[in-house]
Write an enzyme that holds these catalytic residues in place. Structure first.
Site, PDB file in Angstrom:
ATOM      1  N   GLY A 234      43.774  -3.574 -47.338  1.00  0.00           N
ATOM      2  CA  GLY A 234      43.578  -2.489 -46.380  1.00  0.00           C
ATOM      3  C   GLY A 234      44.599  -1.398 -46.594  1.00  0.00           C
TER       4      GLY A 234
ATOM      5  CD  GLU B 205      50.515 -12.947 -56.976  1.00  0.00           C
ATOM      6  OE1 GLU B 205      49.824 -13.716 -57.664  1.00  0.00           O
ATOM      7  OE2 GLU B 205      51.688 -13.185 -56.664  1.00  0.00           O
TER       8      GLU B 205
END
Length: 179
Positions: free
Chosen positions: A72, A142
């Site tokens: 987000g 990651e």
């Protein structure tokens, strides 16, 4: 420190007579402009795959660099919250959102560039194409799938994300019997 204390000059006329109007605003004594400090809108997504795993990221940048997070980010101007969450997910993971359903929102404080930015974090349940695998990009160091039963909220660096995970896990466990 209140965020308005960083604003010393009127953004309209440049006057240094930019004084506190009330708790959430400053008013220019020169031109009369009033600036209200409202929260910035941000999104975060709960994406669960067909194996009951939640997509999480490791933050690649401050604040909370190295801690876990949900995909987000901040909503851009002229963008809906749904468009913003889909864009952020694509930028950070390469995944295309097929649906975004509003869940809830939480206030947050995001410390960035030396100031506390008040945000309203809007949480969505998002779906992506089945079998799609994320590839970290943008500010995600990651990204990976974690079985929902193995989520440890204390590993997530941002306060609103931890609170949201508690709400999500309560609901998930209630619907899925703790699986």
């Amino acid at each position: 420190m209140h965020p308005l204390e960083k604003f010393l000059y009127c953004p309209v006329c440049g006057s240094k007579h930019f004084a506190e109007h009330n708790f959430k605003s400053k008013k220019c004594e020169n031109c009369g402009f009033t600036y209200y400090m409202n929260p910035s809108a941000a999104t975060a997504a709960f994406i669960v795959n067909e194996r009951g795993e939640l997509l999480v990221e490791r933050r690649g940048k401050e604040p909370a660099k190295g801690t876990l997070d949900l995909p987000g980010g901040f909503i851009d101007n002229e963008e809906t919250a749904e468009e913003g969450v889909a864009r952020e997910i694509n930028e950070e993971t390469g995944l295309e959102v097929t649906s975004a359903r509003y869940m809830f929102s939480l206030p947050n404080i995001y410390h960035y560039s030396g100031i506390d930015i008040h945000t309203l974090d809007i949480f969505f349940h998002c779906t992506v194409k089945a079998g799609a695998e994320p590839k970290a990009d943008d500010d995600a160091a990651e990204c990976f799938w974690v079985p929902i039963g193995e989520i440890h909220t204390e590993l997530f660096g941002l306060r609103s994300i931890r609170r949201a995970l508690h709400l999500f896990l309560e609901k998930w466990n209630g619907e899925h019997g703790g699986r």
